[in-house]
Design a protein around this motif. Structure first.
Motif: not given
Length: 276
Positions: A165-178, A180-194
């Motif tokens: 059960q997904s939920a929208p949020g923001r990560n430690t970089l203040n980026e939009d994420v969805v 997926v598994d919050y406790h395992a720190a797994v999210s869906m987000h924009r690709v980063r090319a850093t």
């Protein structure tokens, strides 16, 4: 005449005294009566304390029954996309069983590094390649979400399979994420090319899924697809994310997903190849 005058005078004086006494007595009585009347009428005429104001009008505390969910026409519609059989099986089951409720849903096909986003009723909105965890595997290491990222070993960088059960949020970089598994720190987000050495954008652009394993476990989505498809549908509210296994059988995570009973798709029946 002289001898009877005093008696007459005394009699007259007595009558006057009697009359005066009667008047005085009557006056006293009248005064008492008037005073009583005055007191009684005065008491009745004096304004008493104002009556308490009635309570302000307010709606009755009646809890109306919750409105029934709006009827949704459920029908799997893949359009012209020829999806793999396991993707179609899970999508068909989710639609048939209304497993997603009134939420949009996503299927992540790890074997082919592909994402499918569906409307609530089962119409496919879009599909795109994604980047996944570096290590093949269907389960997260216990407690990995609590570890600093530098302590995660390469073989632990998996994208877990299952129903989330997904939920929208923001990560430690203040980026939009969805999430997926919050406790395992797994999210869906924009690709980063850093990190240019990881070549994440180039990996997404290739036609093969063999080089799409590079992340720490998160699902990296092309920026345009994330902004135009993922975020509008499951980024502004909760959704359901089905991540298909790559090592274990499909039924290990989706035991109810049998062979699909129906689907709408151009061309042949679902095959084992993703859309080119």
């Amino acid at each position: 005449m002289q001898s009877g005058a005093p008696a007459d005078v005394d009699a007259a004086a007595q009558r006057r005294r009697d009359i005066l006494a009667g008047l005085v007595q009557g006056g006293v009585i009248a005064a008492v009566v008037l005073a009583g009347l005055y007191f009684f009428m005065g008491h009745r005429l004096q304004p008493g304390p104002a009556p308490a104001a009635p309570p302000a009008a307010r709606p009755l505390a009646i809890t109306a029954p919750a409105a029934p969910p709006m009827a949704i026409e459920r029908r799997l519609d893949l359009g012209d996309v020829v999806a793999p059989a396991d993707v179609t099986r899970v999508a068909s089951w989710a639609v048939d069983a209304a497993d997603n409720g009134n939420r949009a849903f996503v299927i992540v096909d790890k074997r082919r590094a592909q994402i499918y986003v569906f409307e609530t009723g089962g119409r496919l909105i879009g599909t795109s390649p994604v980047l996944l965890g570096y290590a093949a595997g269907d389960r997260s290491v216990e407690g990995i979400g609590d570890r600093p990222i530098e302590q995660v070993q390469p073989h632990e960088r998996t994208t877990p399979a299952g129903r989330f059960q997904s939920a929208p949020g923001r990560n430690t970089l203040n980026e939009d994420v969805v999430w997926v598994d919050y406790h395992a720190a797994v999210s869906m987000h924009r690709v980063r090319a850093t990190n240019p050495a990881e070549r994440r954008l180039e990996r997404l652009a290739t036609k093969t899924a063999a080089d799409n394993r590079i992340s720490w476990g998160c699902i990296n989505v092309p920026v345009a697809f994330f902004d135009q498809t993922v975020w509008p549908h499951i980024g502004k509210g909760r959704g359901i994310v089905y991540v298909l296994p790559e090592k274990e059988p499909l039924t290990a995570f989706f035991p109810a997903a049998q062979q699909p009973r129906h689907y709408a798709q151009a061309g042949a029946a679902p095959g084992n190849s993703a859309k080119p």
